[in-house]
Each structure stands twice: as C-alpha cells, then as structure tokens.
Design a protein around this motif. Structure first.
Motif, PDB file in Angstrom:
ATOM      1  N   CYS A   4     -86.786 -28.659 105.439  1.00 48.45           N
ATOM      2  CA  CYS A   4     -87.230 -29.940 104.897  1.00 48.45           C
ATOM      3  C   CYS A   4     -88.655 -29.819 104.396  1.00 48.45           C
ATOM      4  CB  CYS A   4     -87.187 -31.025 105.971  1.00 48.45           C
ATOM      5  SG  CYS A   4     -85.562 -31.394 106.607  1.00 48.45           S
ATOM      6  N   VAL A  32     -93.463 -34.543 103.628  1.00 52.17           N
ATOM      7  CA  VAL A  32     -93.958 -35.203 102.427  1.00 52.17           C
ATOM      8  C   VAL A  32     -95.097 -36.180 102.678  1.00 52.17           C
ATOM      9  CG1 VAL A  32     -91.818 -34.939 101.148  1.00 52.17           C
ATOM     10  CG2 VAL A  32     -92.152 -36.971 102.551  1.00 52.17           C
ATOM     11  N   TYR A  40     -93.498 -37.443 107.931  1.00 52.31           N
ATOM     12  CA  TYR A  40     -92.298 -37.962 107.296  1.00 52.31           C
ATOM     13  C   TYR A  40     -91.635 -36.895 106.447  1.00 52.31           C
ATOM     14  CZ  TYR A  40     -93.818 -42.604 108.687  1.00 52.31           C
ATOM     15  OH  TYR A  40     -94.195 -43.698 109.415  1.00 52.31           O
ATOM     16  N   ILE A  41     -90.292 -36.875 106.512  1.00 57.72           N
ATOM     17  CA  ILE A  41     -89.481 -36.012 105.661  1.00 57.72           C
ATOM     18  C   ILE A  41     -88.580 -36.916 104.828  1.00 57.72           C
ATOM     19  CG2 ILE A  41     -89.503 -34.071 107.279  1.00 57.72           C
ATOM     20  CD1 ILE A  41     -86.615 -34.896 108.062  1.00 57.72           C
ATOM     21  N   VAL A  42     -87.955 -36.349 103.808  1.00 53.56           N
ATOM     22  CA  VAL A  42     -87.012 -37.092 102.983  1.00 53.56           C
ATOM     23  C   VAL A  42     -85.665 -36.378 103.024  1.00 53.56           C
ATOM     24  CG1 VAL A  42     -86.476 -37.869 100.656  1.00 53.56           C
ATOM     25  CG2 VAL A  42     -88.837 -37.905 101.455  1.00 53.56           C
ATOM     26  N   THR A  43     -84.608 -37.148 103.249  1.00 51.63           N
ATOM     27  CA  THR A  43     -83.253 -36.622 103.156  1.00 51.63           C
ATOM     28  C   THR A  43     -82.342 -37.758 102.703  1.00 51.63           C
ATOM     29  OG1 THR A  43     -81.528 -35.339 104.290  1.00 51.63           O
ATOM     30  CG2 THR A  43     -82.625 -37.058 105.573  1.00 51.63           C
ATOM     31  N   SER A  44     -81.230 -37.422 102.154  1.00 53.40           N
ATOM     32  CA  SER A  44     -80.268 -38.404 101.671  1.00 53.40           C
ATOM     33  C   SER A  44     -79.441 -38.963 102.826  1.00 53.40           C
ATOM     34  CB  SER A  44     -79.329 -37.743 100.654  1.00 53.40           C
ATOM     35  OG  SER A  44     -78.206 -38.556 100.414  1.00 53.40           O
ATOM     36  N   SER A  45     -79.112 -40.232 102.751  1.00 56.54           N
ATOM     37  CA  SER A  45     -78.242 -40.830 103.771  1.00 56.54           C
ATOM     38  C   SER A  45     -76.832 -40.246 103.684  1.00 56.54           C
ATOM     39  CB  SER A  45     -78.209 -42.347 103.638  1.00 56.54           C
ATOM     40  OG  SER A  45     -77.667 -42.724 102.388  1.00 56.54           O
ATOM     41  N   PHE A  96     -78.725 -36.332 107.996  1.00 59.87           N
ATOM     42  CA  PHE A  96     -79.211 -37.698 108.219  1.00 59.87           C
ATOM     43  C   PHE A  96     -78.515 -38.303 109.434  1.00 59.87           C
ATOM     44  CE2 PHE A  96     -78.848 -42.287 107.568  1.00 59.87           C
ATOM     45  CZ  PHE A  96     -80.181 -42.628 107.417  1.00 59.87           C
TER      46      PHE A  96
END
Length: 89
Positions: free
Chosen positions: A40, A43, A51-56, A61
């Motif tokens: 990951c 960000v 905080y990280i970003v991932t798709s639901s 997730f």
C-alpha cells in the motif's frame, strides 16, 4: 543515504518520514484466519494517524473491516549500511 532515525526522533517526524520518504509499505492482516498482506501507499499523515487508500471492492478492504489490527512494514535504502526498516502495530 537514508535520514537517520533515533531515540530523539519525534512521533510526528517519524510519521512524516514514513509518508514522505518511505511511502510504499506492506500492510499485513488476516483473510479468513490466514495471514494476508498487501503493498500500500502511505498517502497521508494527519493528527498522528497514517492513512492508506484501497477500493471497497478489494478483498483487502473487507479484511481491514473485519480485522482492523494490522502490522505495517516499511523499508527505505539501497544497502545494508544505508537503509532503514520499521514495523508498526
């Protein structure tokens, strides 16, 4: 050369280092009771949290929703003598 982190490094300095200089990390959790990890991007560092970003839609997730306790491993450097690694629970 990687910036040196030591006992004088504040939490804020460390979090800034993690997001700005390391950025790519492995986030490990469990998937149906078995170990699972995903690379990951860190960000954002806000209010002492990473905080990280991932798709639901990503199964990762759902792993995070069901088991929010994770281990984050990061590494920066080109060799043994000029690198830095860390693990956060």
């Amino acid at each position: 050369m990687v910036r040196i982190l030591d006992n004088q490094t504040s939490n804020e300095e460390f979090l800034e280092f993690a997001t700005n200089e390391v950025h790519n990390v492995d986030v490990a959790t469990t998937h149906h009771g078995a170990p699972s990890a995903q690379v990951c991007d860190l960000v954002l560092n806000k209010n002492g949290k990473l905080y990280i970003v991932t798709s639901s839609q990503n199964p990762f997730f759902q792993d995070l929703i069901h088991q929010p306790k994770v281990i984050i491993n990061g590494y920066k450097g080109d060799g043994t003598m000029d690198s830095c690694g860390f693990s956060i629970r």
